[in-house]
Design an enzyme around this catalytic site. Structure first.
Site, PDB file in Angstrom:
ATOM      1  N   CYS A  79     -37.576  26.509 -20.058  1.00 29.38           N
ATOM      2  CA  CYS A  79     -38.402  27.245 -21.025  1.00 29.38           C
ATOM      3  C   CYS A  79     -39.890  27.007 -20.765  1.00 29.38           C
ATOM      4  CB  CYS A  79     -37.965  26.888 -22.439  1.00 29.38           C
ATOM      5  SG  CYS A  79     -38.329  28.194 -23.600  1.00 29.38           S
ATOM      6  N   HIS A 203     -32.299  26.844 -23.118  1.00 30.39           N
ATOM      7  CA  HIS A 203     -32.274  25.396 -23.359  1.00 30.39           C
ATOM      8  C   HIS A 203     -30.875  24.794 -23.189  1.00 30.39           C
ATOM      9  CE1 HIS A 203     -36.323  24.753 -25.227  1.00 30.39           C
ATOM     10  NE2 HIS A 203     -36.223  26.058 -25.393  1.00 30.39           N
ATOM     11  N   GLU A 205     -30.139  21.828 -22.766  1.00 35.11           N
ATOM     12  CA  GLU A 205     -30.099  20.506 -23.411  1.00 35.11           C
ATOM     13  C   GLU A 205     -29.726  20.609 -24.897  1.00 35.11           C
ATOM     14  OE1 GLU A 205     -32.711  22.233 -22.882  1.00 35.11           O
ATOM     15  OE2 GLU A 205     -34.264  21.834 -24.380  1.00 35.11           O
TER      16      GLU A 205
HETATM   17  N1  GLN Z   1     -42.772  30.597 -24.972  1.00 35.87           N
HETATM   18  C1  GLN Z   1     -43.062  29.225 -25.200  1.00 35.87           C
HETATM   19  C2  GLN Z   1     -44.394  28.832 -24.565  1.00 35.87           C
HETATM   20  O1  GLN Z   1     -45.155  29.601 -24.178  1.00 35.87           O
HETATM   21  C3  GLN Z   1     -41.985  28.329 -24.639  1.00 35.87           C
HETATM   22  C4  GLN Z   1     -40.909  28.192 -25.645  1.00 35.87           C
HETATM   23  C5  GLN Z   1     -39.963  27.052 -25.396  1.00 35.87           C
HETATM   24  O2  GLN Z   1     -40.173  26.193 -24.544  1.00 35.87           O
HETATM   25  N2  GLN Z   1     -38.931  27.009 -26.190  1.00 35.87           N
HETATM   26  O3  GLN Z   1     -44.697  27.694 -24.476  1.00 35.87           O
END
Ligand code: GLN
Length: 251
Positions: A79, A203, A205
């Protein structure tokens, strides 16, 4: 030598460390540049990439992180961590943010929208299943998630996700690369591998499915010099498949 480091500036690093522990591996919290010398591979967790970048800059982490990637050590970004690894990002705050880079792709930072557009879905993951066993589907937890819009030739796509073409365009007006109206559905890329780099927009995790972590541990052991230490922790990667692997454990 600790095996796997987890960048512990902000975000879901504890959850990654908990999954590693379930696999019999100690994850080391990385908060300072010199700590990177003590690990064979690194997980960059999800969180908020702008905040994480500010903290990384404050702690002077960027040069060491770039060096770690360049040395060919395995790095997995989930992410916000994926955003860190991307060579190019769109949808950033004004002024952008510093990226580690290395992964030849263009990522859209908040492709799926705001926090309330977060969702869970089943993803088809044939490559993961072929390496780690288990079902061809995995649970994807997308939290204000990014998506990859373009990849370079070296990048292997491990999972994608269909999005209605008009949703794509409407939710991301004016973003380059999203103006194609052909067909009623388009796919965005949500998991990739490029050599020593692994990236997922979701995610793993936060679910009970440990296969992405065991896949990354395999990448770590395949890297020269790391093989002896991982065996020493006693993790039998193949014995960790559970019957119910799709239930979120932290949500
Ligand atoms: N879109 C988020 C960001 O720009 C990331 C979201 C996440 O890690 N769950 O940081």
């Amino acid at each position: 030598m600790a095996l796997v480091g987890v960048l512990a500036l902000q975000g879901s690093y504890n959850e990654h460390i908990a999954v590693l522990r379930r696999l019999g591996v100690k994850g080391a919290e990385i908060k300072k540049p010199e700590q990177l010398d003590t690990v064979a591979s690194l997980i960059i967790p999800g969180g908020e990439s702008t905040t994480m970048a500010k903290l990384a800059e404050y702690h002077n982490m960027f040069p060491a992180l770039r060096e770690f990637v360049k040395m060919g050590k395995p790095v997995w970004g989930t992410c916000a961590g994926l955003i860190f690894l991307a060579n190019r990002a769109t949808g950033q705050k004004i002024g952008g943010q510093e990226l580690v880079g290395g992964l030849d792709c263009m990522v859209h930072r908040n492709f799926f929208g705001s926090q309330i557009q977060s969702f869970e879905t089943e993803l088809s993951v044939p490559e993961l299943a072929s390496k780690e066993g288990g079902p061809e589907l995995c649970r994807g937890v997308f939290i204000r998630a990014p998506a990859i819009l373009e990849v370079g030739p070296e990048v292997e796509v491990l999972a994608d996700y269909p999005v209605p073409a008009n949703t794509w365009k409407n939710s991301n007006p004016g973003v380059e690369g999203l103006e194609d109206n052909s067909g009623s559905e388009k796919k965005v890329i949500v998991a990739v591998r490029q050599g020593n780099l692994l990236a997922t927009a979701f995610h793993p995790e936060l679910t009970a499915d440990t296969r992405w972590h065991s896949y990354f541990l395999r990448m770590t052991t395949e890297t020269e010099g790391a093989s002896s230490s991982i065996v020493a922790v006693g993790a039998d990667l193949n014995s960790n498949q559970q019957t119910k692997i799709d239930l979120p454990v932290f949500l």
